[in-house]
Scaffold this motif. Structure first.
Motif, mmCIF file in Angstrom:
data_model
loop_
_atom_site.group_PDB
_atom_site.id
_atom_site.type_symbol
_atom_site.label_atom_id
_atom_site.label_comp_id
_atom_site.label_asym_id
_atom_site.label_seq_id
_atom_site.Cartn_x
_atom_site.Cartn_y
_atom_site.Cartn_z
ATOM 1 N N LEU A 8 0.929 -1.089 0.020
ATOM 2 C CA LEU A 8 0.057 -0.116 0.004
ATOM 3 C C LEU A 8 1.138 1.314 -0.108
ATOM 4 N N CYS A 9 0.562 2.140 -1.009
ATOM 5 C CA CYS A 9 1.478 3.241 -0.833
ATOM 6 C C CYS A 9 0.609 4.666 -0.819
ATOM 7 N N HIS A 10 0.786 5.432 0.373
ATOM 8 C CA HIS A 10 -0.208 6.624 0.459
ATOM 9 C C HIS A 10 0.557 7.619 -0.145
ATOM 10 N N GLY A 11 -0.511 8.726 -0.733
ATOM 11 C CA GLY A 11 -0.303 9.809 -1.181
ATOM 12 C C GLY A 11 0.581 9.510 -2.487
ATOM 13 N N THR A 12 0.191 8.965 -3.538
ATOM 14 C CA THR A 12 0.744 8.511 -4.516
ATOM 15 C C THR A 12 0.482 9.414 -5.723
ATOM 16 N N ARG A 13 -0.200 10.400 -5.841
ATOM 17 C CA ARG A 13 -0.590 11.396 -6.709
ATOM 18 C C ARG A 13 -0.692 10.522 -8.472
ATOM 19 N N SER A 14 0.355 10.363 -9.084
ATOM 20 C CA SER A 14 0.272 9.686 -10.301
ATOM 21 C C SER A 14 0.297 8.061 -10.377
ATOM 22 N N GLY A 15 0.426 7.392 -9.270
ATOM 23 C CA GLY A 15 0.487 6.087 -8.993
ATOM 24 C C GLY A 15 1.884 5.447 -9.626
ATOM 25 N N ARG A 16 2.996 6.119 -9.571
ATOM 26 C CA ARG A 16 4.384 5.646 -10.128
ATOM 27 C C ARG A 16 4.816 4.864 -9.151
ATOM 28 N N GLU A 17 4.765 5.118 -7.890
ATOM 29 C CA GLU A 17 4.937 4.084 -6.592
ATOM 30 C C GLU A 17 4.507 2.674 -6.758
ATOM 31 N N TRP A 27 5.939 -8.496 -8.175
ATOM 32 C CA TRP A 27 4.468 -8.989 -8.199
ATOM 33 C C TRP A 27 3.539 -8.597 -9.085
ATOM 34 N N GLY A 28 2.145 -9.172 -9.142
ATOM 35 C CA GLY A 28 1.523 -8.909 -10.215
ATOM 36 C C GLY A 28 0.501 -7.558 -10.061
ATOM 37 N N ASP A 29 0.072 -7.116 -10.964
ATOM 38 C CA ASP A 29 -0.846 -5.859 -11.428
ATOM 39 C C ASP A 29 -1.617 -6.061 -10.176
ATOM 40 N N GLY A 30 -1.986 -4.916 -9.654
ATOM 41 C CA GLY A 30 -3.059 -4.891 -8.438
ATOM 42 C C GLY A 30 -2.515 -5.389 -7.157
ATOM 43 N N SER A 31 -1.294 -5.813 -7.198
ATOM 44 C CA SER A 31 -0.696 -6.169 -5.817
ATOM 45 C C SER A 31 -0.457 -4.918 -4.702
ATOM 46 N N VAL A 32 -0.209 -3.953 -5.640
ATOM 47 C CA VAL A 32 0.312 -2.753 -4.747
ATOM 48 C C VAL A 32 -0.618 -1.722 -4.956
ATOM 49 N N VAL A 33 -1.417 -1.324 -4.295
ATOM 50 C CA VAL A 33 -2.536 -0.155 -4.404
ATOM 51 C C VAL A 33 -2.034 1.126 -3.945
ATOM 52 N N TRP A 43 -7.452 8.769 -11.849
ATOM 53 C CA TRP A 43 -6.991 8.742 -13.014
ATOM 54 C C TRP A 43 -5.440 7.827 -13.109
ATOM 55 N N ALA A 44 -5.055 7.405 -11.878
ATOM 56 C CA ALA A 44 -3.817 6.750 -12.003
ATOM 57 C C ALA A 44 -4.076 5.381 -11.644
ATOM 58 N N ILE A 48 -7.037 4.503 -5.432
ATOM 59 C CA ILE A 48 -8.480 4.789 -4.929
ATOM 60 C C ILE A 48 -8.257 6.456 -4.368
ATOM 61 N N ARG A 49 -9.272 7.176 -4.233
ATOM 62 C CA ARG A 49 -9.348 8.303 -3.753
ATOM 63 C C ARG A 49 -9.755 8.077 -2.061
ATOM 64 N N TRP A 50 -8.729 8.401 -1.471
ATOM 65 C CA TRP A 50 -8.957 8.276 0.040
ATOM 66 C C TRP A 50 -7.872 9.112 0.764
ATOM 67 N N ASP A 51 -8.388 9.325 2.043
ATOM 68 C CA ASP A 51 -7.554 10.313 3.070
ATOM 69 C C ASP A 51 -6.558 9.302 3.733
ATOM 70 N N PHE A 52 -5.539 9.286 3.908
ATOM 71 C CA PHE A 52 -4.692 8.314 4.333
ATOM 72 C C PHE A 52 -4.478 8.283 5.833
ATOM 73 N N HIS A 53 -5.481 9.175 6.605
ATOM 74 C CA HIS A 53 -5.579 9.090 7.928
ATOM 75 C C HIS A 53 -6.432 8.169 8.469
ATOM 76 N N ALA A 54 -7.561 7.563 7.438
ATOM 77 C CA ALA A 54 -8.447 6.679 7.681
ATOM 78 C C ALA A 54 -7.688 5.130 7.205
ATOM 79 N N VAL A 55 -8.522 4.287 7.785
ATOM 80 C CA VAL A 55 -8.305 2.837 7.368
ATOM 81 C C VAL A 55 -9.530 2.126 6.930
ATOM 82 N N LYS A 56 -9.510 1.201 6.058
ATOM 83 C CA LYS A 56 -10.493 0.510 5.763
ATOM 84 C C LYS A 56 -10.264 -0.798 6.545
ATOM 85 N N ASP A 57 -11.475 -1.428 7.112
ATOM 86 C CA ASP A 57 -11.287 -2.572 7.965
ATOM 87 C C ASP A 57 -10.591 -3.638 7.253
ATOM 88 N N GLU A 58 -10.924 -3.789 6.025
ATOM 89 C CA GLU A 58 -10.026 -4.942 5.204
ATOM 90 C C GLU A 58 -8.429 -4.762 5.148
#
Length: 111
Positions: A8-17, A27-33, A43-44, A48-58
């Motif tokens: 998981l990469c937080h604050g990625t803007r363009s998705g390069r990370e 690793w396969g496509d989609g293994s790093v979000v 667009w990247a 996903i559009r998400w505030d990195f201060h919050a956590v999804k249960d999964e």
């Protein structure tokens, strides 16, 4: 037993990370979000559009690594790191990139 690696990469803007880690680790496509708070997040790839201060249960205890070079954009860095650590799996790592140029002025230069 097979382990399905995840990052998981937080604050990625363009998705390069996400792409960089997937290629480097083989690793396969989609293994790093990635997460990005901007309305352009979707667009990247694998972002996903998400505030990195919050956590999804999964996400809790489910990532082999979490990476961010955006901690300087946090309104509460202690909260952010605390939340991120909840998502790191046993034996996983939190990777924070920071440089002397990562100031508010330098960060705003690229926005």
């Amino acid at each position: 037993a097979f382990h399905n690696f995840r990052g998981l990469c937080h604050g990625t803007r363009s998705g390069r990370e996400q792409s960089w880690f997937q290629d480097l680790l083989g690793w396969g496509d989609g293994s790093v979000v990635g997460t990005e708070i901007s309305d352009t997040a979707t667009w990247a790839p694998n972002t996903i559009r998400w505030d990195f201060h919050a956590v999804k249960d999964e996400w809790i205890s489910s990532f082999d690594f979490i990476f961010s070079n955006s901690l300087d954009h946090s309104f509460n860095p202690r909260l952010a790191v605390s939340q991120w650590m909840r998502c790191v799996s046993q034996g996983g790592v939190l990777i924070l990139e920071h440089s002397s140029s990562a100031t508010g002025a330098a960060a705003n230069h690229w926005t």
